[in-house]
Design a protein around this motif. Sequence first.
Motif, short mmCIF file in Angstrom:
data_model
loop_
_atom_site.label_atom_id
_atom_site.label_comp_id
_atom_site.label_asym_id
_atom_site.label_seq_id
_atom_site.Cartn_x
_atom_site.Cartn_y
_atom_site.Cartn_z
N ILE A 173 0.83 -1.20 0.00
CA ILE A 173 0.00 0.00 0.00
C ILE A 173 0.87 1.26 0.00
O ILE A 173 0.43 2.32 0.44
CB ILE A 173 -0.95 0.02 1.21
N ASP A 174 2.08 1.14 -0.48
CA ASP A 174 3.02 2.25 -0.47
C ASP A 174 2.72 3.22 -1.62
O ASP A 174 3.18 3.03 -2.74
CB ASP A 174 4.45 1.71 -0.59
N VAL A 175 1.93 4.25 -1.32
CA VAL A 175 1.53 5.21 -2.36
C VAL A 175 2.65 6.21 -2.67
O VAL A 175 2.52 6.98 -3.61
CB VAL A 175 0.26 5.98 -1.94
N PHE A 176 3.71 6.21 -1.86
CA PHE A 176 4.82 7.11 -2.12
C PHE A 176 5.86 6.49 -3.04
O PHE A 176 6.81 7.14 -3.45
CB PHE A 176 5.47 7.53 -0.80
N SER A 177 5.69 5.23 -3.34
CA SER A 177 6.58 4.55 -4.27
C SER A 177 5.69 3.74 -5.21
O SER A 177 4.64 4.20 -5.60
CB SER A 177 7.57 3.66 -3.50
N ARG A 178 6.11 2.53 -5.55
CA ARG A 178 5.31 1.68 -6.42
C ARG A 178 4.86 0.47 -5.62
O ARG A 178 5.67 -0.33 -5.19
CB ARG A 178 6.12 1.27 -7.65
N PRO A 179 3.53 0.35 -5.36
CA PRO A 179 3.02 -0.75 -4.53
C PRO A 179 3.50 -2.11 -5.03
O PRO A 179 3.42 -2.43 -6.21
CB PRO A 179 1.50 -0.61 -4.67
N THR A 180 3.99 -2.92 -4.09
CA THR A 180 4.66 -4.17 -4.41
C THR A 180 4.19 -5.26 -3.46
O THR A 180 4.13 -5.06 -2.25
CB THR A 180 6.19 -4.02 -4.30
#
Length: 342
Positions: free
Chosen positions: A151-158
């Motif tokens: 759920i990392d919206v500051f990077s690329r969700p993985t």
Amino acid sequence: MLKHISWLFMSMLLLSSCTTILNSKTTKVKIYAPEHSKIIYKKDTLVLDEAFVKIHPIRSKDSLSFEVLQDSITAQFNFKRKTSGLLFLNIPYTYGLGILVDLTNEKRFTYPHNIRFVEDSSLNQLYTTKEKIAPFKRNTIFIYTSPLRAIDVFSRPTVTLGTEYFPRDNFSVSAEYGMQYIYPNSTSSNSLRVKDQGHSLRFEIKYYNLLHLSSNPNINDYIGLEARFLRTQFTDNIDYIITNEDLSFYRNEPIIVQKQANIFNLKYGLNLPIGKALYFDVYGGFGLRFKQIKNPNRMYNPDIHNLMDDYSENFFNEHILEETGNQNHFNVSLGFKFGVKL
């Protein structure tokens, strides 16, 4: 007038003293001892039918005293009071003024929150220890994931999956693979120059129970060295103006963005057990991040073309141009893993 000012000053101190306000009159102490031991505290007898018993001593300048009975062993223990860490919160929040009030109140004291006793059968005595109840043994295996990556919206969700293996007691090596699953680029499919894709690799070594910063005997803490390698590629587009003598015209160019980041961190973490098999691994650390971006076969030339807007960043606030994306800087790592012990 002076009397009112004095009352106002005293009220401000009372309302800003951290331990006086935040600490309760009593504190909680967990006592761990061999099964069926008895704790005699203030004439009350507590039997350890489970892993520990809890007592709630009144905060005081006096030492905490109780007896431990284990079979034929009877021992009296005294633990000196400590200063509560909340006392020092007065320094940043009240510039130290609240300490003047806290120093007059015994709420500023506390005791060890976790005390563990083990038996030395050869000497027929009990002693305190900082050793963990369940340290990790050789050939232990964990399977885990990193939920925040998804759920990392500051990077690329993985989506990630990893394994941790212990070749020695309290020493582990781990490897994790992650695959990007969201591709939010607005570039139309007929202008895509490369397929959107991304993946990550994480390798780590951990040394458990070296520092014993956590007094809880159920929590294994560690120092870790981590290396992460992130690779992504996608198509984005930029708008710029081409000027040829007196003629200017607009161009929209789809560009290839190939991004890589190599991250190296020193970490401290806590392995928090949930029952017998599950756990949370909570960590924080710092290190260095080395980033590089390439735009192969790009026509845009910053020396002769003018961007119409700030297209140096995209939806994720990622730099997408070679000129702005190649950076080396300090990195802070915070997060947690959720896993199962096999």
